[in-house]
Scaffold this motif. Structure first.
Motif, PDB file in Angstrom:
ATOM      1  N   ASP A  61       0.844  -1.206   0.000  1.00 21.77           N
ATOM      2  CA  ASP A  61       0.000   0.000   0.000  1.00 21.77           C
ATOM      3  C   ASP A  61       0.877   1.253   0.000  1.00 21.77           C
ATOM      4  OD1 ASP A  61       1.005   0.080   2.610  1.00 21.77           O
ATOM      5  OD2 ASP A  61      -0.736  -1.011   3.372  1.00 21.77           O
ATOM      6  N   SER A  99      -1.866   7.458   2.206  1.00 23.31           N
ATOM      7  CA  SER A  99      -2.607   6.191   2.312  1.00 23.31           C
ATOM      8  C   SER A  99      -3.473   5.980   1.065  1.00 23.31           C
ATOM      9  CB  SER A  99      -3.489   6.175   3.559  1.00 23.31           C
ATOM     10  OG  SER A  99      -4.451   7.217   3.484  1.00 23.31           O
ATOM     11  N   ASN A 100      -3.882   4.738   0.859  1.00 18.77           N
ATOM     12  CA  ASN A 100      -4.629   4.397  -0.361  1.00 18.77           C
ATOM     13  C   ASN A 100      -5.930   5.183  -0.498  1.00 18.77           C
ATOM     14  OD1 ASN A 100      -2.585   2.595  -0.679  1.00 18.77           O
ATOM     15  ND2 ASN A 100      -3.860   0.756  -0.704  1.00 18.77           N
ATOM     16  N   ASP A 101      -6.565   5.418   0.634  1.00 17.28           N
ATOM     17  CA  ASP A 101      -7.871   6.097   0.548  1.00 17.28           C
ATOM     18  C   ASP A 101      -7.743   7.580   0.217  1.00 17.28           C
ATOM     19  OD1 ASP A 101      -6.803   7.002   2.873  1.00 17.28           O
ATOM     20  OD2 ASP A 101      -8.413   6.289   4.179  1.00 17.28           O
ATOM     21  N   LYS A 102      -6.515   8.052   0.101  1.00 16.43           N
ATOM     22  CA  LYS A 102      -6.308   9.457  -0.284  1.00 16.43           C
ATOM     23  C   LYS A 102      -6.027   9.606  -1.779  1.00 16.43           C
ATOM     24  CE  LYS A 102      -6.649  11.088   3.897  1.00 16.43           C
ATOM     25  NZ  LYS A 102      -5.457  11.260   4.726  1.00 16.43           N
TER      26      LYS A 102
END
Ligand code: SF4
Length: 308
Positions: A61, A99-102
């Motif tokens: 990630d 992070s991935n959700d960003k």
């Protein structure tokens, strides 16, 4: 100017064939897609797919990737062109996003990231299931779109602009569809007779099937070239001895081979070695028969006549 065709309709068969077809990059999530898209610029999808398992096993990630140094990524990027810059871009992206959700899922934000242009952003948006904000124009589309006649430009940005004008937004996946067509059919030496777009294609209309076959003739279209080499290859061992040039021709050469056939078995290997080096045939002939007459006297006339 692009040909006057209603591309909104003309493009539909292509979209129907390739609609929702997954990108050739073997990604499992948007993070992996982003990384692989950056790596695939000027490299092949195959090369990126090959290194992906090890890379993502170590860096699953953006958090883990952010901990790496650019140099620390180099060993994972074997075979990737411009790998040093790409390693720098990816570590910068990882640290910037965290992070991935960003990971942003808009054209405007994606193109702000290092190493990501409009094409890469469109690929990421498509892979993330987002509506298209542009049209993918990769190396295949740069070849296919002008051939079709939907653009008369060569610059990717201008090609995209013309295609965006020619097609309604809900058909902007045409870029990826053209990319697939370019990989499978509309290759540098195109297989137009198998192409579902040949009815509207400007290139095919201009060149025709004969032109297309001629275009790829050297490779395989002129199938005669390969068989011609194979057939003589089998017959040549026999035909070469008496008449090497005859073997290089076509099947009609069989007549010559038939005539020479009986003579070939005994003399072919011995005769050329002894007589060919002798530059002066007339003198050599007189001496040769003296010692080796038994076999050569009868053959020598034949052999003698061939070189001349
Ligand atoms: S008809 Fe031929 S040149 Fe035209 S898009 Fe198809 S393969 Fe390409």
């Amino acid at each position: 100017m692009p040909t006057r065709i209603n591309w909104a309709e003309a493009i539909r068969p292509l979209l129907e064939k390739y609609k929702n077809k997954k990108h050739p990059l073997d990604y499992e999530n948007v993070y992996q897609l982003l990384v692989m898209v950056v790596l695939s610029a000027q490299s092949t999808d195959e090369a990126v797919n090959k290194l992906a398992p090890q890379l993502f096993a170590t860096f699953p990630d953006l958090e883990s990737l952010a901990q790496a140094s650019p140099e620390g990524l180099w060993p994972y990027f074997k075979g990737i062109r411009n790998f040093a810059h790409k390693a720098k871009w990816l570590t910068d992206i990882a640290r910037q996003l965290g992070s991935n959700d960003k990971i942003p899922l808009s054209m405007e934000e994606l193109v702000k990231l290092p190493g990501i242009g409009r094409k890469s952003a469109s690929v990421i948006l498509r892979g993330a299931g987002k509506p298209p904000e542009g049209i993918i124009v990769d190396i295949h589309v740069i070849r296919v779109a002008p051939r079709l006649g939907i653009t008369n430009e060569e610059d990717p940005k201008k090609i995209e602009e013309q295609m965006m004008k020619a097609l309604p937004r809900d058909e902007w996946d045409a870029g990826m569809a053209m990319s697939f067509l370019g990989r499978e059919i509309c290759r540098p030496k195109p297989l137009c007779e198998d192409c579902l777009m040949n009815g509207v294609c400007a290139f095919f209309a201009r060149v025709g099937l004969a032109g297309v076959i001629a275009m790829r003739g050297k490779e395989g279209g002129a199938g005669g070239a390969r068989p011609a080499k194979k057939t003589p290859a089998k017959k040549s061992p026999a035909a070469k001895a008496p008449d090497g040039k005859a073997a290089g021709g076509k099947e009609p050469g069989g007549k010559a081979a038939a005539r020479n056939a009986p003579v070939k078995k005994a003399p072919p290997k011995k005769a050329p070695k002894k007589k060919s080096p002798a530059p002066k045939p007339k003198k050599a002939v007189k001496k040769a028969p003296a010692k080796k007459t038994a076999r050569k006297t009868t053959v020598s006339r034949h052999n003698y006549s061939y070189p001349r």
